[in-house]
Structure formats: structure tokens, C-alpha cells
Design an enzyme around this catalytic site. Structure first.
Site, PDB file in Angstrom:
ATOM      1  N   LYS A 140       0.779  -1.240   0.000  1.00 50.89           N
ATOM      2  CA  LYS A 140       0.000   0.000   0.000  1.00 50.89           C
ATOM      3  C   LYS A 140       0.813   1.294   0.000  1.00 50.89           C
ATOM      4  O   LYS A 140       0.251   2.369   0.222  1.00 50.89           O
ATOM      5  CB  LYS A 140      -0.955  -0.020   1.184  1.00 50.89           C
ATOM      6  CG  LYS A 140      -0.261  -0.068   2.536  1.00 50.89           C
ATOM      7  CD  LYS A 140      -1.242   0.156   3.672  1.00 50.89           C
ATOM      8  CE  LYS A 140      -0.522   0.283   4.986  1.00 50.89           C
ATOM      9  NZ  LYS A 140      -1.373   0.575   6.107  1.00 50.89           N
ATOM     10  N   SER A 145     -10.085   1.940  -2.440  1.00 51.98           N
ATOM     11  CA  SER A 145      -9.601   3.234  -1.975  1.00 51.98           C
ATOM     12  C   SER A 145     -10.181   4.360  -2.816  1.00 51.98           C
ATOM     13  O   SER A 145     -10.449   4.181  -4.017  1.00 51.98           O
ATOM     14  CB  SER A 145      -8.076   3.237  -2.112  1.00 51.98           C
ATOM     15  OG  SER A 145      -7.579   4.544  -2.032  1.00 51.98           O
ATOM     16  N   TYR A 155       0.099   1.644  -7.290  1.00 50.51           N
ATOM     17  CA  TYR A 155      -0.740   1.197  -6.169  1.00 50.51           C
ATOM     18  C   TYR A 155      -2.211   1.484  -6.463  1.00 50.51           C
ATOM     19  O   TYR A 155      -3.068   0.601  -6.356  1.00 50.51           O
ATOM     20  CB  TYR A 155      -0.306   1.901  -4.868  1.00 50.51           C
ATOM     21  CG  TYR A 155      -1.398   1.936  -3.835  1.00 50.51           C
ATOM     22  CD1 TYR A 155      -1.708   0.804  -3.082  1.00 50.51           C
ATOM     23  CD2 TYR A 155      -2.163   3.095  -3.628  1.00 50.51           C
ATOM     24  CE1 TYR A 155      -2.743   0.830  -2.166  1.00 50.51           C
ATOM     25  CE2 TYR A 155      -3.196   3.122  -2.719  1.00 50.51           C
ATOM     26  CZ  TYR A 155      -3.485   1.980  -1.986  1.00 50.51           C
ATOM     27  OH  TYR A 155      -4.526   2.014  -1.084  1.00 50.51           O
ATOM     28  N   LYS A 213      -5.678  -1.065  -7.263  1.00 55.34           N
ATOM     29  CA  LYS A 213      -7.000  -1.028  -6.620  1.00 55.34           C
ATOM     30  C   LYS A 213      -8.092  -1.008  -7.689  1.00 55.34           C
ATOM     31  O   LYS A 213      -9.075  -1.739  -7.601  1.00 55.34           O
ATOM     32  CB  LYS A 213      -7.122   0.195  -5.696  1.00 55.34           C
ATOM     33  CG  LYS A 213      -6.287   0.103  -4.424  1.00 55.34           C
ATOM     34  CD  LYS A 213      -6.787  -1.025  -3.522  1.00 55.34           C
ATOM     35  CE  LYS A 213      -5.906  -1.254  -2.308  1.00 55.34           C
ATOM     36  NZ  LYS A 213      -6.192  -2.493  -1.589  1.00 55.34           N
ATOM     37  N   TYR A 233     -12.215   3.372   0.684  1.00 54.48           N
ATOM     38  CA  TYR A 233     -11.874   4.103   1.903  1.00 54.48           C
ATOM     39  C   TYR A 233     -11.332   5.469   1.549  1.00 54.48           C
ATOM     40  O   TYR A 233     -10.542   5.611   0.624  1.00 54.48           O
ATOM     41  CB  TYR A 233     -10.765   3.419   2.698  1.00 54.48           C
ATOM     42  CG  TYR A 233     -10.893   1.940   2.932  1.00 54.48           C
ATOM     43  CD1 TYR A 233     -12.129   1.328   3.096  1.00 54.48           C
ATOM     44  CD2 TYR A 233      -9.745   1.164   3.014  1.00 54.48           C
ATOM     45  CE1 TYR A 233     -12.211  -0.034   3.337  1.00 54.48           C
ATOM     46  CE2 TYR A 233      -9.823  -0.195   3.252  1.00 54.48           C
ATOM     47  CZ  TYR A 233     -11.057  -0.790   3.405  1.00 54.48           C
ATOM     48  OH  TYR A 233     -11.116  -2.133   3.639  1.00 54.48           O
ATOM     49  N   PHE A 234     -11.638   6.438   2.394  1.00 51.92           N
ATOM     50  CA  PHE A 234     -10.979   7.732   2.297  1.00 51.92           C
ATOM     51  C   PHE A 234      -9.714   7.651   3.170  1.00 51.92           C
ATOM     52  O   PHE A 234      -8.922   6.745   2.943  1.00 51.92           O
ATOM     53  CB  PHE A 234     -11.990   8.849   2.550  1.00 51.92           C
ATOM     54  CG  PHE A 234     -12.810   9.047   1.283  1.00 51.92           C
ATOM     55  CD1 PHE A 234     -13.684   8.041   0.844  1.00 51.92           C
ATOM     56  CD2 PHE A 234     -12.607  10.131   0.454  1.00 51.92           C
ATOM     57  CE1 PHE A 234     -14.356   8.145  -0.376  1.00 51.92           C
ATOM     58  CE2 PHE A 234     -13.282  10.241  -0.767  1.00 51.92           C
ATOM     59  CZ  PHE A 234     -14.153   9.248  -1.172  1.00 51.92           C
ATOM     60  N   ASN A 267       4.904   7.591   5.509  1.00 52.18           N
ATOM     61  CA  ASN A 267       4.580   8.424   4.347  1.00 52.18           C
ATOM     62  C   ASN A 267       3.318   9.232   4.591  1.00 52.18           C
ATOM     63  O   ASN A 267       3.147  10.295   4.026  1.00 52.18           O
ATOM     64  CB  ASN A 267       4.316   7.539   3.118  1.00 52.18           C
ATOM     65  CG  ASN A 267       5.534   6.743   2.738  1.00 52.18           C
ATOM     66  OD1 ASN A 267       6.595   7.309   2.526  1.00 52.18           O
ATOM     67  ND2 ASN A 267       5.404   5.428   2.680  1.00 52.18           N
ATOM     68  N   ASN A 268       2.414   8.681   5.382  1.00 48.44           N
ATOM     69  CA  ASN A 268       1.111   9.318   5.546  1.00 48.44           C
ATOM     70  C   ASN A 268       1.126  10.330   6.678  1.00 48.44           C
ATOM     71  O   ASN A 268       1.950  10.275   7.587  1.00 48.44           O
ATOM     72  CB  ASN A 268       0.032   8.260   5.790  1.00 48.44           C
ATOM     73  CG  ASN A 268      -0.103   7.342   4.594  1.00 48.44           C
ATOM     74  OD1 ASN A 268       0.180   6.149   4.681  1.00 48.44           O
ATOM     75  ND2 ASN A 268      -0.498   7.890   3.467  1.00 48.44           N
ATOM     76  N   LEU A 269       0.179  11.246   6.597  1.00 49.01           N
ATOM     77  CA  LEU A 269       0.184  12.393   7.508  1.00 49.01           C
ATOM     78  C   LEU A 269       0.091  12.011   8.990  1.00 49.01           C
ATOM     79  O   LEU A 269       0.924  12.428   9.799  1.00 49.01           O
ATOM     80  CB  LEU A 269      -0.980  13.334   7.140  1.00 49.01           C
ATOM     81  CG  LEU A 269      -1.068  14.589   7.995  1.00 49.01           C
ATOM     82  CD1 LEU A 269       0.150  15.473   7.817  1.00 49.01           C
ATOM     83  CD2 LEU A 269      -2.350  15.371   7.671  1.00 49.01           C
ATOM     84  N   ASP A 275       0.064  14.475  -5.515  1.00 47.61           N
ATOM     85  CA  ASP A 275      -0.990  14.827  -4.555  1.00 47.61           C
ATOM     86  C   ASP A 275      -2.068  15.673  -5.219  1.00 47.61           C
ATOM     87  O   ASP A 275      -1.782  16.485  -6.110  1.00 47.61           O
ATOM     88  CB  ASP A 275      -0.410  15.625  -3.379  1.00 47.61           C
ATOM     89  CG  ASP A 275       0.070  14.729  -2.261  1.00 47.61           C
ATOM     90  OD1 ASP A 275      -0.122  13.501  -2.366  1.00 47.61           O
ATOM     91  OD2 ASP A 275       0.628  15.261  -1.274  1.00 47.61           O
TER      92      ASP A 275
HETATM   93  N1  UFG Z   1       0.992  15.376   3.987  1.00 48.13           N
HETATM   94  C1  UFG Z   1       1.902  16.329   4.431  1.00 48.13           C
HETATM   95  N2  UFG Z   1       3.037  15.861   5.039  1.00 48.13           N
HETATM   96  C2  UFG Z   1       3.314  14.539   5.223  1.00 48.13           C
HETATM   97  C3  UFG Z   1       2.367  13.587   4.756  1.00 48.13           C
HETATM   98  C4  UFG Z   1       1.227  14.050   4.132  1.00 48.13           C
HETATM   99  O1  UFG Z   1       1.699  17.519   4.294  1.00 48.13           O
HETATM  100  O2  UFG Z   1       4.368  14.201   5.760  1.00 48.13           O
HETATM  101  C5  UFG Z   1      -0.261  15.859   3.368  1.00 48.13           C
HETATM  102  C6  UFG Z   1      -0.453  15.387   1.940  1.00 48.13           C
HETATM  103  O3  UFG Z   1       0.152  16.282   1.039  1.00 48.13           O
HETATM  104  C7  UFG Z   1      -1.985  15.361   1.831  1.00 48.13           C
HETATM  105  C8  UFG Z   1      -2.432  14.979   3.234  1.00 48.13           C
HETATM  106  O4  UFG Z   1      -1.341  15.282   4.094  1.00 48.13           O
HETATM  107  O5  UFG Z   1      -2.484  16.634   1.551  1.00 48.13           O
HETATM  108  C9  UFG Z   1      -2.748  13.492   3.394  1.00 48.13           C
HETATM  109  O6  UFG Z   1      -1.663  12.721   2.921  1.00 48.13           O
HETATM  110  P1  UFG Z   1      -1.532  11.148   3.215  1.00 48.13           P
HETATM  111  O7  UFG Z   1      -0.240  10.691   2.661  1.00 48.13           O
HETATM  112  O8  UFG Z   1      -1.800  10.871   4.661  1.00 48.13           O
HETATM  113  O9  UFG Z   1      -2.774  10.525   2.431  1.00 48.13           O
HETATM  114  P2  UFG Z   1      -3.154  10.616   0.870  1.00 48.13           P
HETATM  115  O10 UFG Z   1      -4.468  11.306   0.797  1.00 48.13           O
HETATM  116  O11 UFG Z   1      -2.057  11.136   0.053  1.00 48.13           O
HETATM  117  O12 UFG Z   1      -3.281   9.075   0.514  1.00 48.13           O
HETATM  118  C10 UFG Z   1      -4.204   8.264   1.190  1.00 48.13           C
HETATM  119  C11 UFG Z   1      -3.669   6.864   1.280  1.00 48.13           C
HETATM  120  C12 UFG Z   1      -3.586   6.212  -0.057  1.00 48.13           C
HETATM  121  C13 UFG Z   1      -4.851   6.320  -0.772  1.00 48.13           C
HETATM  122  C14 UFG Z   1      -5.379   7.735  -0.795  1.00 48.13           C
HETATM  123  C15 UFG Z   1      -6.784   7.711  -1.325  1.00 48.13           C
HETATM  124  O13 UFG Z   1      -2.395   6.851   1.864  1.00 48.13           O
HETATM  125  O14 UFG Z   1      -3.326   4.840   0.134  1.00 48.13           O
HETATM  126  O15 UFG Z   1      -5.403   8.275   0.520  1.00 48.13           O
HETATM  127  O16 UFG Z   1      -7.375   8.914  -1.343  1.00 48.13           O
HETATM  128  F1  UFG Z   1      -4.703   5.912  -2.046  1.00 48.13           F
END
Ligand code: UFG
Length: 333
Positions: A84, A124, A149, A153, A177-178, A198-200, A293
Site C-alpha cells: 500500500k 480506496s 498502487y 485497486k 476508503y478515504f 509516508n502518511n500524515l 498529490d
Molecule cells: N501530507 C503532508 N506531510 C506529510 C504527509 C502528508 O503535508 O508528511 C499531506 C499530503 O500532502 C496530503 C495529506 O497530508 O495533503 C494526506 O496525505 P496522506 O499521505 O496521509 O494521504 P493521501 O491522501 O495522500 O493518501 C491516502 C492513502 C492512499 C490512498 C489515498 C486515497 O495513503 O493509500 O489516501 O485517497 F490511495
């Protein structure tokens, strides 16, 4: 009812197994521990006071999956097991396509052979690509995925659609999922990414607990209320409960549901709320946008309410509190 849960020790899988056990389902987990840990088994047993069977196997191993179906004869499958990490998928596309597609093909074949008629699939919001309209309904155009990835999906959804067309007594529920965050209120299970997150949310909690120095906010020039990216964050326990509703749903063929709250929060909203709820600082700096993004993404969850009777009950404060509580418990505080 016996439910086979692939990836049942992972973040969303483990919370779903808890809800299944709490609701008297018989659970069989298949997990190869690629992105999960064996101690989750005991944590689930402590939370629920119930037992379940674990096969430490890879869903891509066709012979093993056949054997497991032959022994267990499950009534339904919930399929979480997948790679993922968005960034990794760009560098290792074949690994992603092989793992995320072969696993589903194996499950479909075993389900057909052993007469298991229902699958709930972990999809997703990424299948919508960069949405044309907000909030996103299930009728919105899919496609335009920006990484392997996300493409896996979407391809999985297509495989399951064709499978249900060819086998009209077979049904699939696709849950899109959101952004799942939060953790079980016990603090025993939660999200534990390997390495630097990687995720916020996993990043925020590690900055708050001083394991990482500061958060990088990826861009503050998006067309959103404060310039930072907006997402629909959903508590993982609410999400887990959505899977039980999907299991109970007596559909024919294939059906699709958005699981989100319908509310969008920006990165700065998230930082501010986290600081307020947990009374801890989250140092951050603004950096460039992260490639791939999108500015904004949030669900219209009306269909899930109307058809499944499901609605997210927990709010952003609960998500903040439970995410941090999990990290503190991990560190033994
Ligand atoms: N962000 C930051 N700093 C970080 C990490 C993220 O500013 O260190 C921001 C991103 O730019 C984005 C928001 O926080 O605006 C959320 O980012 P995430 O990485 O947490 O989540 P995403 O929305 O990019 O991705 C998630 C899942 C994916 C999925 C997607 C579907 O991680 O698996 O949602 O909408 F595909």
C-alpha cells in the site's frame, strides 16, 4: 458465519477482526506478516476475549490458499492483504501488480472451487484519481490513477466486476476508503508503518512523541481554505464497522460504497486539532508540494447510510486522541 480475512493483522484488518469477533463471527486470518506483527494476535484476543485461527501464509501462494479453503470452507472473504505504499509502488510497479492482483485472482479461484459466494474488497478513494466534482459519490468517474498502487485497486475492482458478471450467484462489495486514521481506544492496536511514515497521521504522532523532528507540510498553495491539502479522515473503528455492514448486505453482483465522513480537513486543521486535543506541540515547516498529490478529496457517504445503514460515528477529536494514545502506549507511557 465463518469469515476468512486476508491481511487480518494489518491496520484496518486487525480492527475489523475485533469487530467481527465482538459480533460472534468465526474468524480465520491469513497474513504473511509483511507489514504487520505477530503480537497483534494476542492484542486482538485481549481486546475481545475471543479466539481466532491464523494461517501465516501469503495469499499469492495458490496451493496454500486452496488448502486453507479446503480446510476452512469459509462463507465469506474480506480481502485486505495488499502492498500500500504509493511512493514505493512507483519504483517497484511489477512487485505491486504481482502481489495485489495475483492475490485476488487466487481468492476468486478458490471461492469458485469451494462455493464461497461473497467477498468484501478493500479499495480506496484513489480510484477516483483527481476528482472532477466534490463531494465524491460512487457515480463519479473512476480512472486516472496516478501511481501503480492506485491502479492495482482499480484493476482489482475490474476483476471482481467481471467475476460477478460471469458468476451471477457470486457477490462483491467494494469499499472505497478515504483516509483511515485513529486506533482502537484500548491503545493496543493501531497503525505501525515500517520505517519513516509516508502518511500524515503516522508522521504527526511521531513528531509529537519526539521520534521525528518536524513535519513537512507538502504545499500551502493549493486552492483550499488555507492552501494545504484537504482530505476526509475517518476513524479506523468506524471503517471496520463498515465491513460488517457490507457482510450483512444481501446484494447481487457487485456494489460500491464510499466510506468517509463527508468532512474535509486541511493539513493545518489536522496539526492544530492534534495540538489542541493532545496538548502537545507538532513543529512543522512548509515545503514543496508532493508530486501526485491532489488538492482536495472528500466523500459523499450518503449511499452507505441509505443502503448499508452505516455512518461514521467518531469525530476528528476521537481520531486525534486515539492515534496519539496508541503511540504513547507503544512507547510504554
Ligand atoms: N501530507 C503532508 N506531510 C506529510 C504527509 C502528508 O503535508 O508528511 C499531506 C499530503 O500532502 C496530503 C495529506 O497530508 O495533503 C494526506 O496525505 P496522506 O499521505 O496521509 O494521504 P493521501 O491522501 O495522500 O493518501 C491516502 C492513502 C492512499 C490512498 C489515498 C486515497 O495513503 O493509500 O489516501 O485517497 F490511495
Amino acid at each position: 458465519m465463518k469469515v476468512l480475512v486476508t491481511g487480518g493483522l494489518g491496520f484496518i484488518g486487525s480492527h475489523t477482526v475485533v469487530e467481527l469477533l465482538n459480533n460472534n463471527y468465526e474468524v480465520v486470518v491469513v497474513d504473511n506478516l509483511y507489514n504487520s506483527s505477530i503480537d497483534v494476535v494476542d492484542k486482538i484476543k485481549i481486546i475481545t476475549g475471543r479466539d481466532f485461527k491464523l494461517y501465516q501464509e501469503d495469499v499469492c501462494n495458490k496451493e496454500k490458499i486452496d488448502e486453507i479453503f479446503n480446510m476452512e470452507k469459509p462463507d465469506a472473504v474480506i480481502h485486505f492483504a495488499a502492498y500500500k505504499a504509493v511512493g514505493e509502488s512507483v519504483n517497484k510497479p511489477i512487485m505491486y501488480y504481482r502481489n495485489n492482483l495475483v492475490s485476488t485472482l487466487n481468492l476468486c479461484e478458490a471461492m469458485q472451487k469451494y462455493n464461497c459466494k461473497k467477498i468484501v474488497f478493500s479499495s480506496s478513494a484513489t480510484v477516483y484519481g483527481n476528482p472532477d466534482v466534490l463531494p465524491i459519490t460512487e457515480e463519479c468517474r473512476v480512472g486516472g490513477t496516478t501511481n501503480p498502487y492506485g491502479s492495482t485497486k482499480l484493476m482489482n475492482e475490474m476483476i471482481l466486476k467481471d467475476f460477478t458478471i460471469a458468476n451471477d450467484d457470486f457477490c462483491a462489495v467494494i469499499l472505497r476508503y478515504f483516509n483511515p486514521i485513529g486506533a482502537h481506544e484500548s491503545g493496543l492496536i493501531g497503525e505501525k508503518p515500517n520505517g519513516i511514515p509516508n502518511n500524515l497521521m503516522p508522521y504527526i504522532v511521531r513528531v509529537a512523541s519526539k521520534e521525528l523532528k518536524e513535519l513537512s507540510v507538502f504545499g500551502n498553495d493549493y486552492p483550499t481554505h488555507d492552501g494545504t491539502g484537504v482530505r476526509d479522515y475517518i476513524h479506523v473503528v468506524d471503517l471496520a464497522k463498515g465491513h460488517l455492514k457490507a457482510l450483512e448486505y444481501n446484494n447481487r453482483g457487485i456494489d460500491y460504497f464510499n466510506l468517509g465522513t463527508g468532512i474535509g480537513y486541511s493539513v493545518l486543521d489536522m496539526i492544530n486539532t492534534f495540538e489542541r486535543v493532545n496538548k502537545v506541540k507538532v513543529p512543522y515547516k512548509i515545503v514543496d508540494r508532493r508530486p501526485g498529490d491532489i488538492a482536495e478529496c472528500y466523500a459523499d457517504p450518503t449511499k452507505a447510510l441509505k443502503v448499508l445503514g452505516w455512518k461514521a460515528e467518531l469525530g476528528i477529536e476521537d481520531m486525534m486522541r486515539d492515534s496519539y494514545n496508541f503511540i504513547l502506549k507503544q512507547k510504554g507511557n
